[in-house]
Motif scaffolding. Structure first.
Motif, PDB file in Angstrom:
ATOM      1  N   VAL A 161       8.723 -38.615  -2.196  1.00 19.43           N
ATOM      2  CA  VAL A 161       8.024 -37.780  -3.175  1.00 19.43           C
ATOM      3  C   VAL A 161       7.643 -36.449  -2.540  1.00 19.43           C
ATOM      4  O   VAL A 161       7.868 -35.375  -3.110  1.00 19.43           O
ATOM      5  CB  VAL A 161       6.765 -38.498  -3.701  1.00 19.43           C
ATOM      6  CG1 VAL A 161       5.931 -37.543  -4.567  1.00 19.43           C
ATOM      7  CG2 VAL A 161       7.153 -39.739  -4.501  1.00 19.43           C
ATOM      8  N   ALA A 162       7.056 -36.504  -1.349  1.00 21.11           N
ATOM      9  CA  ALA A 162       6.613 -35.280  -0.673  1.00 21.11           C
ATOM     10  C   ALA A 162       7.782 -34.324  -0.421  1.00 21.11           C
ATOM     11  O   ALA A 162       7.659 -33.105  -0.634  1.00 21.11           O
ATOM     12  CB  ALA A 162       5.920 -35.637   0.638  1.00 21.11           C
ATOM     13  N   LYS A 163       8.914 -34.855   0.022  1.00 20.30           N
ATOM     14  CA  LYS A 163      10.055 -34.014   0.368  1.00 20.30           C
ATOM     15  C   LYS A 163      10.761 -33.441  -0.857  1.00 20.30           C
ATOM     16  O   LYS A 163      11.499 -32.459  -0.742  1.00 20.30           O
ATOM     17  CB  LYS A 163      11.052 -34.818   1.206  1.00 20.30           C
ATOM     18  CG  LYS A 163      10.562 -35.105   2.618  1.00 20.30           C
ATOM     19  CD  LYS A 163      11.573 -35.920   3.402  1.00 20.30           C
ATOM     20  CE  LYS A 163      11.112 -36.139   4.852  1.00 20.30           C
ATOM     21  NZ  LYS A 163      12.045 -36.988   5.624  1.00 20.30           N
ATOM     22  N   ALA A 164      10.550 -34.041  -2.024  1.00 19.18           N
ATOM     23  CA  ALA A 164      11.242 -33.585  -3.231  1.00 19.18           C
ATOM     24  C   ALA A 164      10.539 -32.418  -3.912  1.00 19.18           C
ATOM     25  O   ALA A 164      11.119 -31.791  -4.810  1.00 19.18           O
ATOM     26  CB  ALA A 164      11.372 -34.744  -4.216  1.00 19.18           C
ATOM     27  N   ALA A 226       1.191 -37.235 -10.613  1.00 16.30           N
ATOM     28  CA  ALA A 226       2.598 -37.281 -11.022  1.00 16.30           C
ATOM     29  C   ALA A 226       2.728 -37.478 -12.529  1.00 16.30           C
ATOM     30  O   ALA A 226       3.650 -36.928 -13.152  1.00 16.30           O
ATOM     31  CB  ALA A 226       3.315 -38.407 -10.290  1.00 16.30           C
ATOM     32  N   ALA A 227       1.824 -38.228 -13.129  1.00 13.06           N
ATOM     33  CA  ALA A 227       1.873 -38.439 -14.576  1.00 13.06           C
ATOM     34  C   ALA A 227       1.670 -37.119 -15.320  1.00 13.06           C
ATOM     35  O   ALA A 227       2.315 -36.874 -16.349  1.00 13.06           O
ATOM     36  CB  ALA A 227       0.809 -39.454 -14.987  1.00 13.06           C
ATOM     37  N   VAL A 248      12.513 -38.352  -8.144  1.00 11.51           N
ATOM     38  CA  VAL A 248      11.110 -38.538  -7.784  1.00 11.51           C
ATOM     39  C   VAL A 248      10.543 -39.769  -8.488  1.00 11.51           C
ATOM     40  O   VAL A 248       9.797 -40.550  -7.893  1.00 11.51           O
ATOM     41  CB  VAL A 248      10.279 -37.284  -8.160  1.00 11.51           C
ATOM     42  CG1 VAL A 248       8.808 -37.477  -7.788  1.00 11.51           C
ATOM     43  CG2 VAL A 248      10.835 -36.043  -7.468  1.00 11.51           C
ATOM     44  N   ALA A 249      10.909 -39.939  -9.744  1.00 11.00           N
ATOM     45  CA  ALA A 249      10.374 -41.050 -10.542  1.00 11.00           C
ATOM     46  C   ALA A 249      10.748 -42.404  -9.951  1.00 11.00           C
ATOM     47  O   ALA A 249       9.979 -43.364 -10.056  1.00 11.00           O
ATOM     48  CB  ALA A 249      10.865 -40.950 -11.987  1.00 11.00           C
ATOM     49  N   TRP A 263       2.802 -47.213 -14.578  1.00 12.69           N
ATOM     50  CA  TRP A 263       3.487 -45.940 -14.337  1.00 12.69           C
ATOM     51  C   TRP A 263       4.201 -45.542 -15.615  1.00 12.69           C
ATOM     52  O   TRP A 263       4.943 -46.332 -16.193  1.00 12.69           O
ATOM     53  CB  TRP A 263       4.468 -46.046 -13.170  1.00 12.69           C
ATOM     54  CG  TRP A 263       5.379 -44.854 -13.062  1.00 12.69           C
ATOM     55  CD1 TRP A 263       6.742 -44.838 -13.144  1.00 12.69           C
ATOM     56  CD2 TRP A 263       4.970 -43.498 -12.905  1.00 12.69           C
ATOM     57  NE1 TRP A 263       7.197 -43.560 -13.035  1.00 12.69           N
ATOM     58  CE2 TRP A 263       6.145 -42.705 -12.885  1.00 12.69           C
ATOM     59  CE3 TRP A 263       3.729 -42.853 -12.777  1.00 12.69           C
ATOM     60  CZ2 TRP A 263       6.110 -41.323 -12.753  1.00 12.69           C
ATOM     61  CZ3 TRP A 263       3.707 -41.476 -12.638  1.00 12.69           C
ATOM     62  CH2 TRP A 263       4.886 -40.725 -12.619  1.00 12.69           C
ATOM     63  N   PRO A 264       4.022 -44.303 -16.104  1.00 10.56           N
ATOM     64  CA  PRO A 264       4.603 -43.890 -17.386  1.00 10.56           C
ATOM     65  C   PRO A 264       6.089 -44.091 -17.496  1.00 10.56           C
ATOM     66  O   PRO A 264       6.590 -44.441 -18.558  1.00 10.56           O
ATOM     67  CB  PRO A 264       4.248 -42.388 -17.439  1.00 10.56           C
ATOM     68  CG  PRO A 264       3.007 -42.276 -16.629  1.00 10.56           C
ATOM     69  CD  PRO A 264       3.154 -43.276 -15.520  1.00 10.56           C
ATOM     70  N   ALA A 265       6.828 -43.929 -16.358  1.00  7.74           N
ATOM     71  CA  ALA A 265       8.288 -44.063 -16.429  1.00  7.74           C
ATOM     72  C   ALA A 265       8.715 -45.474 -16.784  1.00  7.74           C
ATOM     73  O   ALA A 265       9.830 -45.688 -17.224  1.00  7.74           O
ATOM     74  CB  ALA A 265       8.904 -43.660 -15.092  1.00  7.74           C
TER      75      ALA A 265
END
Length: 267
Positions: A161-164, A226-227, A248-249, A263-265
């Motif tokens: 996540v951080a790298k994206a 993230a949401a 990322v998701a 998680w929304p996804a």
């Protein structure tokens, strides 16, 4: 999509993720398995011969309690042997929980005051914690999923996540520049802040997991922020960002599963 439907969908997607309990680290889990083994021995010692000779139906047919307890011990041994930083031993954990669940159902049918009741109560409490670590409930029900994300898997997801974020920021900038702009200045500034903070939060989560420290608060911040970003992307014309977000998701889903958080996804 009608405006009312879109507003409701985005409101659901932006619902803050709530992490109600911290996940067990790999070290915590190994200590728990050792406690379960000790509890099994104490329960075995407390039972009288009448209960040990009692026959009940297990997965492979009728079996007496004493032999079943030996099989239960073997399942504990397999978890201890297979659990490593690279392998979370989910299959072995499922077997352990099935044995424990069969004993739970049998023992709860015995009269109150049966020898070993207090010892089993304590062991069952540890089995509940063990089951929760693998995303399940105790006693295990048919069809229940037993799966755990190990420390390395969670730390790797947080690092992903951080790298994206840099690529995601570039994609959003391209999507929203010039005549294609579909967001107000204040909305863009807000999502830019969320992206910067998400990178920081993800790194903090990664580092705490690597260090074997409690990390529920960090996970909640990552998922909640993230949401909001996902809601922004869904509500604007951002084709490049939407493509970047899919990767990322996937990592966010791993984090959500690890902490048993919505998680929304996954809706």
């Amino acid at each position: 999509m009608k405006l009312r439907t879109l507003v409701i969908a985005l409101a659901v997607a932006a619902t803050p993720a709530v992490v109600t309990a911290d996940r067990l680290t790999d070290k915590d889990l190994r200590q728990l398995v050792a406690r379960i083994e000790d509890g099994r021995d104490r329960f075995d010692d407390a039972l009288d011969d009448k209960i040990k000779d009692a026959v009940f139906r297990g997965e492979s047919g009728e079996v007496d309690m004493e032999h079943f307890l030996n099989d239960f011990q073997a399942s504990i041994d397999r978890v201890e042997e297979r659990l490593t930083p690279e392998y979370s031993a989910s299959t072995e954990a499922a077997a352990l929980l099935r044995y424990g669940s069969a004993i739970e159902r049998f023992f709860r049918q015995q009269p109150a005051g049966t020898k070993g009741e207090s010892e089993w109560n304590r062991l069952a409490a540890d089995l509940k914690i063990f089951a929760a670590a693998y995303g399940a409930d105790f006693p295990l029900r048919d069809g229940d999923t037993v799966r755990r994300m190990g420390d390395r898997e969670v730390a790797s997801a947080a690092d992903g996540v951080a790298k994206a974020i840099d690529k995601l920021e570039d994609a959003l900038e391209d999507d929203l520049d010039g005549d294609n702009a579909s967001a107000s200045k204040s909305a863009r500034e807000a999502v830019d802040r969320d992206l910067d903070d998400l990178a920081k939060d993800a790194k903090q989560l990664r580092d705490r997991v690597k260090d074997g420290k409690p990390s529920s608060a960090e996970a909640e911040r990552v998922l909640t922020r993230a949401a909001r970003i996902q809601s922004f992307i869904a509500g604007h014309r951002t084709p490049r960002a939407a493509t970047e977000w899919r990767g990322v998701a996937t990592d966010l889903e791993t984090i959500a599963v690890a902490y048993r958080a919505p998680w929304p996804a996954s809706r």
